[in-house]
Design an enzyme around this catalytic site. Structure first.
Site, PDB file in Angstrom:
ATOM      1  CG  ASP A   1      12.728  -1.813  14.175  1.00  0.00           C
ATOM      2  OD1 ASP A   1      11.630  -1.243  14.351  1.00  0.00           O
ATOM      3  OD2 ASP A   1      12.941  -3.000  14.480  1.00  0.00           O
TER       4      ASP A   1
ATOM      5  CB  ILE B   1      -0.964  -0.010   1.218  1.00  0.00           C
ATOM      6  CG1 ILE B   1      -2.067  -1.072   0.984  1.00  0.00           C
ATOM      7  CG2 ILE B   1      -1.578   1.368   1.442  1.00  0.00           C
ATOM      8  CD1 ILE B   1      -3.096  -1.170   2.100  1.00  0.00           C
TER       9      ILE B   1
ATOM     10  CE  LYS C   1      -2.757  -0.567  11.414  1.00  0.00           C
ATOM     11  NZ  LYS C   1      -1.705   0.134  10.660  1.00  0.00           N
TER      12      LYS C   1
ATOM     13  CB  SER D   1      -5.799   4.133  10.828  1.00  0.00           C
ATOM     14  OG  SER D   1      -6.451   3.564  11.925  1.00  0.00           O
TER      15      SER D   1
END
Ligand code: COA
Length: 289
Positions: free
Chosen positions: A82, A34, A177, A159
């Protein structure tokens, strides 16, 4: 590779060419399905981008491929980073500034997930996902904060809709989230007076993603799609279009929002892990108890 964008996103799309000329975006998880396409859309519209990841090979490969959509060297790969480590994020920001000189937009997209019921979830498993998703998002914005202030920048958190209702096997991600939404809302209020906007994008079922492959059993795919009000899966382009909107001047008065891009799925409780509910869930629980 799936659903990548090409020049037709600009020539046949609805956004002004060069919309983000002179701007810079930093994207955590930018080599992922995404966030990669979000980055492509920004680059196609003239933005320069730094993509941040843990893995050298996939981050470098993604940067090379995305940079073909824009000007020479317009995508900087930052690997061995990270998001859970604030110092590493500060280093990523420093390297972005050394290359591009500024940061205008932040996409906090790095995330971790696995399918796991509560009985099998160790405290460290829960913490790992909360640390990557929530603490990692905080670290990302915190490291970029001086640049956001300087450039009146804009933040976009990635989210989900998992926490709007109970989704089995996803307690760790849902909790993380929900925290991201809360963080974004608070930042919208705190940073608004500085001219900084903060929004979330909440993807629903997006075809071709690792999450979708893991959550949906193949034989139930068509049935699952029928239950989405808009009668299809989302695409990474759908997320990219909303991303462009939220960074563009068209959303200059939009902050503290959660933009759900899910074809209406969550309103009807469409979550694909329900395919495994309750029979598989109970079987798994029993094996542990
Ligand atoms: N089920 C249950 N627990 C799991 C698990 C699974 N499928 N995968 C990892 N864990 C647990 C580990 O057992 C460990 O807990 P423990 O110490 O109590 O045993 C804890 O989570 C940390 O795992 P580890 O692999 O050391 O963490 P990591 O930081 O290297 O990686 C992830 C974490 C989430 C990135 C990794 O699990 C992963 O690669 N997930 C799939 C890829 C992914 O998340 N892609 C993004 C999709 S949005």
């Amino acid at each position: 590779m799936v659903n990548t964008l090409d020049a037709s996103f600009v020539t046949e799309g609805c956004w002004k060419p060069g919309l983000f000329e002179g701007k810079v975006v930093i994207v955590t998880g930018g080599a992922g399905t995404i966030c990669r396409v979000q980055t492509e859309a920004m680059v196609l519209l003239g933005c320069q981008a730094a993509i941040v990841g843990r893995n050298e090979e996939s981050t470098v490969a993604a940067a090379e491929e995305i940079s073909r959509l824009g000007s020479d060297g317009c995508v900087l790969p930052l690997y061995n980073i990270d998001v859970r480590d604030f110092k590493q994020m500060e280093e990523a920001v420093a390297r972005t500034l050394a290359r591009f000189g500024r940061i205008d937009f932040v996409i906090a997209g790095a995330a971790g997930n696995f399918i796991c019921d509560f009985a099998h979830m160790s405290p460290n498993a829960f913490k790992t996902v909360v640390d990557i998703d929530l603490l990692g998002s905080f670290n990302t914005v915190k490291a970029c904060f001086p640049q956001l202030v300087k450039n009146k920048g804009s933040i976009l958190f990635v989210s989900a809709t998992l926490h709007y209702y109970g989704v089995p096997f996803q307690s760790h991600v849902g909790a993380a989230k929900a925290g991201i939404d809360a963080l974004s809302n608070a930042l919208a209020v705190e940073l608004g007076p500085l001219g900084i906007r903060s929004n979330c994008i909440a993807p629903g079922p997006i075809g071709g993603t690792e999450g979708f492959r893991r959550l949906v059993q193949k034989d139930l795919r068509d049935k699952a799609i029928e239950s989405v009000p808009l009668q299809r899966l989302g695409t990474t382009r759908d997320i990219a279009e909303s991303t462009v909107f939220l960074f563009s001047p068209a959303s200059a008065f939009v902050t503290g929002t959660i933009s759900v891009v899910d074809g209406g799925a969550w309103h009807v409780g469409t979550h694909f892990s329900h395919n495994m509910y309750p029979k598989q869930l109970v079987e798994r629980m029993r094996s542990k108890l």
